[in-house]
Motif scaffolding. Sequence first.
Motif, PDB file in Angstrom:
ATOM      1  N   ALA A  26       0.831  -1.212   0.000  1.00  0.00           N
ATOM      2  CA  ALA A  26       0.000   0.000   0.000  1.00  0.00           C
ATOM      3  C   ALA A  26       0.866   1.263   0.000  1.00  0.00           C
ATOM      4  N   LYS A  27       1.948   1.254   0.761  1.00  0.00           N
ATOM      5  CA  LYS A  27       2.848   2.416   0.801  1.00  0.00           C
ATOM      6  C   LYS A  27       3.521   2.635  -0.549  1.00  0.00           C
ATOM      7  N   ILE A  28       3.921   1.554  -1.200  1.00  0.00           N
ATOM      8  CA  ILE A  28       4.555   1.663  -2.512  1.00  0.00           C
ATOM      9  C   ILE A  28       3.559   2.218  -3.522  1.00  0.00           C
ATOM     10  N   GLU A  29       2.341   1.719  -3.497  1.00  0.00           N
ATOM     11  CA  GLU A  29       1.308   2.199  -4.414  1.00  0.00           C
ATOM     12  C   GLU A  29       0.990   3.677  -4.157  1.00  0.00           C
ATOM     13  N   ALA A  30       0.950   4.064  -2.890  1.00  0.00           N
ATOM     14  CA  ALA A  30       0.687   5.469  -2.555  1.00  0.00           C
ATOM     15  C   ALA A  30       1.815   6.358  -3.074  1.00  0.00           C
ATOM     16  N   THR A  31       3.036   5.903  -2.941  1.00  0.00           N
ATOM     17  CA  THR A  31       4.184   6.660  -3.433  1.00  0.00           C
ATOM     18  C   THR A  31       4.116   6.804  -4.951  1.00  0.00           C
ATOM     19  N   LYS A  32       3.727   5.727  -5.633  1.00  0.00           N
ATOM     20  CA  LYS A  32       3.585   5.782  -7.093  1.00  0.00           C
ATOM     21  C   LYS A  32       2.482   6.767  -7.492  1.00  0.00           C
ATOM     22  N   ALA A  33       1.390   6.768  -6.752  1.00  0.00           N
ATOM     23  CA  ALA A  33       0.276   7.672  -7.071  1.00  0.00           C
ATOM     24  C   ALA A  33       0.691   9.129  -6.893  1.00  0.00           C
ATOM     25  N   VAL A  34       1.412   9.427  -5.821  1.00  0.00           N
ATOM     26  CA  VAL A  34       1.887  10.803  -5.601  1.00  0.00           C
ATOM     27  C   VAL A  34       2.873  11.197  -6.697  1.00  0.00           C
ATOM     28  N   GLN A  35       3.732  10.268  -7.096  1.00  0.00           N
ATOM     29  CA  GLN A  35       4.693  10.575  -8.165  1.00  0.00           C
ATOM     30  C   GLN A  35       3.976  10.842  -9.481  1.00  0.00           C
ATOM     31  N   ALA A  36       2.965  10.052  -9.799  1.00  0.00           N
ATOM     32  CA  ALA A  36       2.199  10.267 -11.035  1.00  0.00           C
ATOM     33  C   ALA A  36       1.495  11.628 -10.993  1.00  0.00           C
ATOM     34  N   ALA A  37       0.931  11.970  -9.848  1.00  0.00           N
ATOM     35  CA  ALA A  37       0.262  13.263  -9.698  1.00  0.00           C
ATOM     36  C   ALA A  37       1.264  14.401  -9.816  1.00  0.00           C
ATOM     37  N   THR A  38       2.413  14.240  -9.212  1.00  0.00           N
ATOM     38  CA  THR A  38       3.461  15.265  -9.290  1.00  0.00           C
ATOM     39  C   THR A  38       3.908  15.467 -10.738  1.00  0.00           C
ATOM     40  N   ASN A  39       4.102  14.370 -11.453  1.00  0.00           N
ATOM     41  CA  ASN A  39       4.490  14.475 -12.866  1.00  0.00           C
ATOM     42  C   ASN A  39       3.432  15.213 -13.677  1.00  0.00           C
ATOM     43  N   ALA A  40       2.164  14.937 -13.397  1.00  0.00           N
ATOM     44  CA  ALA A  40       1.076  15.616 -14.119  1.00  0.00           C
ATOM     45  C   ALA A  40       1.051  17.111 -13.798  1.00  0.00           C
ATOM     46  N   VAL A  41       1.301  17.466 -12.543  1.00  0.00           N
ATOM     47  CA  VAL A  41       1.333  18.883 -12.153  1.00  0.00           C
ATOM     48  C   VAL A  41       2.511  19.592 -12.823  1.00  0.00           C
ATOM     49  N   VAL A  42       3.650  18.947 -12.855  1.00  0.00           N
ATOM     50  CA  VAL A  42       4.821  19.539 -13.519  1.00  0.00           C
ATOM     51  C   VAL A  42       4.513  19.768 -15.000  1.00  0.00           C
ATOM     52  N   GLN A  43       3.840  18.814 -15.630  1.00  0.00           N
ATOM     53  CA  GLN A  43       3.451  18.977 -17.039  1.00  0.00           C
ATOM     54  C   GLN A  43       2.539  20.198 -17.200  1.00  0.00           C
TER      55      GLN A  43
END
Length: 186
Positions: free
Chosen positions: A88-105
Amino acid sequence: YESALNNPAVSQHETLLNYFDNIVRHYQKKLYLYYDANKVYSDALSAVESAERFLSEYYLNSAIEKTELIRDNAQKSELMNRIDVVRAKIEATKAVQAATNAVVQAETSKSQTDVNTARNIVNQLPSSTDKVNLSNRLDVVQSEIDNAAKVAVATQAVVKAEGSKAQADVDSARTLVNALSDGADK
């Protein structure tokens, strides 16, 4: 091994670790038949602790494989519960990273489509400081987009007023310009 080596998301170090670890696991499974239950549990516990410490797929997979070798259901269940928390922690980290990448875009492109896409991804995150911070960054981009649209409308009105010299056009342009935020565009 070849497909992992060609995957840019997988580092060479991690690829080699996975390759050699697969070989070791193959023979370990055969050897575990001869180990006592305490050794199997000890190895699985150590693997789970590594997964908890490093929060990586590599260590998670190792923990799962070693835990599956445990014959005692209570011990296996205890470690599988800890593995579920790590997953669950790994998946949460991946979700935050995906969201961060989208915000940077969105910050880079200043595109309404990118802001909307990023907003949808950020909104799927559970409540957290990461979600609040990413949402605030999107609010700034949205404000910049909205301001640019207002400047474009005001600029068109000024150009129209300059061309027509009609008082109604001048008044309309003045109202739009006065509504702009203070800055170079105003």
